[in-house]
Design a protein around this motif. Structure first.
Motif, PDB file in Angstrom:
ATOM      1  N   GLU A  41      54.780   7.829  16.950  1.00 35.76           N
ATOM      2  CA  GLU A  41      53.703   8.486  16.225  1.00 35.76           C
ATOM      3  C   GLU A  41      53.309   7.678  14.989  1.00 35.76           C
ATOM      4  OE1 GLU A  41      56.434  11.955  17.664  1.00 35.76           O
ATOM      5  OE2 GLU A  41      56.656   9.927  16.844  1.00 35.76           O
ATOM      6  N   SER A  42      52.053   7.796  14.609  1.00 38.41           N
ATOM      7  CA  SER A  42      51.550   7.167  13.394  1.00 38.41           C
ATOM      8  C   SER A  42      50.344   7.961  12.898  1.00 38.41           C
ATOM      9  CB  SER A  42      51.160   5.709  13.649  1.00 38.41           C
ATOM     10  OG  SER A  42      50.127   5.641  14.614  1.00 38.41           O
ATOM     11  N   GLY A  43      49.933   7.663  11.667  1.00 38.35           N
ATOM     12  CA  GLY A  43      48.743   8.288  11.119  1.00 38.35           C
ATOM     13  C   GLY A  43      48.998   9.399  10.125  1.00 38.35           C
ATOM     14  N   GLY A  44      50.252   9.759   9.935  1.00 37.87           N
ATOM     15  CA  GLY A  44      50.549  10.792   8.951  1.00 37.87           C
ATOM     16  C   GLY A  44      50.359  10.291   7.536  1.00 37.87           C
ATOM     17  N   GLY A  45      50.470  11.211   6.591  1.00 41.42           N
ATOM     18  CA  GLY A  45      50.330  10.837   5.189  1.00 41.42           C
ATOM     19  C   GLY A  45      50.033  12.035   4.320  1.00 41.42           C
ATOM     20  N   LEU A  46      49.634  11.748   3.094  1.00 40.60           N
ATOM     21  CA  LEU A  46      49.285  12.780   2.108  1.00 40.60           C
ATOM     22  C   LEU A  46      47.770  12.948   2.092  1.00 40.60           C
ATOM     23  CD1 LEU A  46      49.978  14.670  -0.265  1.00 40.60           C
ATOM     24  CD2 LEU A  46      49.842  12.649  -1.764  1.00 40.60           C
ATOM     25  N   VAL A  47      47.323  14.193   2.213  1.00 39.18           N
ATOM     26  CA  VAL A  47      45.891  14.472   2.222  1.00 39.18           C
ATOM     27  C   VAL A  47      45.637  15.752   1.430  1.00 39.18           C
ATOM     28  CG1 VAL A  47      46.028  15.744   4.397  1.00 39.18           C
ATOM     29  CG2 VAL A  47      43.859  14.703   3.717  1.00 39.18           C
ATOM     30  N   GLN A  48      44.483  15.829   0.807  1.00 37.01           N
ATOM     31  CA  GLN A  48      44.131  17.019   0.042  1.00 37.01           C
ATOM     32  C   GLN A  48      43.684  18.145   0.980  1.00 37.01           C
ATOM     33  OE1 GLN A  48      41.175  15.880  -2.867  1.00 37.01           O
ATOM     34  NE2 GLN A  48      42.752  15.183  -4.298  1.00 37.01           N
ATOM     35  N   PRO A  49      43.837  19.386   0.531  1.00 38.33           N
ATOM     36  CA  PRO A  49      43.315  20.504   1.340  1.00 38.33           C
ATOM     37  C   PRO A  49      41.839  20.292   1.665  1.00 38.33           C
ATOM     38  CG  PRO A  49      44.689  21.329  -0.427  1.00 38.33           C
ATOM     39  CD  PRO A  49      44.544  19.858  -0.678  1.00 38.33           C
ATOM     40  N   GLY A  50      41.492  20.589   2.912  1.00 41.87           N
ATOM     41  CA  GLY A  50      40.137  20.363   3.374  1.00 41.87           C
ATOM     42  C   GLY A  50      39.903  18.996   3.977  1.00 41.87           C
ATOM     43  N   GLY A  51      40.868  18.121   3.829  1.00 40.21           N
ATOM     44  CA  GLY A  51      40.738  16.764   4.330  1.00 40.21           C
ATOM     45  C   GLY A  51      41.054  16.642   5.813  1.00 40.21           C
ATOM     46  N   SER A  52      41.026  15.396   6.278  1.00 39.14           N
ATOM     47  CA  SER A  52      41.239  15.105   7.702  1.00 39.14           C
ATOM     48  C   SER A  52      42.254  13.976   7.871  1.00 39.14           C
ATOM     49  CB  SER A  52      39.915  14.695   8.357  1.00 39.14           C
ATOM     50  OG  SER A  52      38.965  15.726   8.291  1.00 39.14           O
TER      51      SER A  52
END
Length: 119
Positions: free
Chosen positions: A6-17
């Motif tokens: 798996e890849s593509g995870g991370g930190l994102v703000q609410p409402g983000g993608s």
């Protein structure tokens, strides 16, 4: 050797993608039902979405309308497009491959990718 990465995870703000990918090898990807399963902090495993070998999809009610699962059989890769992310989507996301024939099943898992939704 069977591999699911798996890849593509991370930190994102609410409402983000975010878009998660699961690159696979070592088995006949096109014949397997593929799923995304997540585990939030202090929680058990939660099935998120699945796509069968024919391309039919299903989603948990908690993500319906926000997440889209897809597969590219030519690339042996599974995807999860996540939109309108919420803090409760924070979890380790795992890729799963399942194939059953009669009473015998092959069931493979990836190592997971962390998704954190926070401001």
């Amino acid at each position: 050797e069977v591999q699911l990465v798996e890849s593509g995870g991370g930190l994102v703000q609410p409402g983000g993608s975010l878009r998660l990918s699961c690159a696979t090898s070592g088995f006949t990807f096109s014949g397997y039902t593929m799923s995304w399963v997540r585990q939030g902090p202090g929680k058990g495993l939660e099935w998120v979405s699945g796509i069968n070998s024919g391309g039919s999809t299903n989603y948990a009610d908690s993500v319906k309308g926000r997440f889209t699962i897809s597969r590219d059989n030519a690339k042996n890769t599974l995807y999860l497009q996540m939109s309108s992310l919420k803090p409760e989507d924070t979890a380790v996301y795992y890729c799963n491959a399942l194939y059953c024939s009669g009473d015998k099943c092959n069931n493979y898992w990836g190592q997971g990718t962390q998704v954190t939704v926070s401001s």
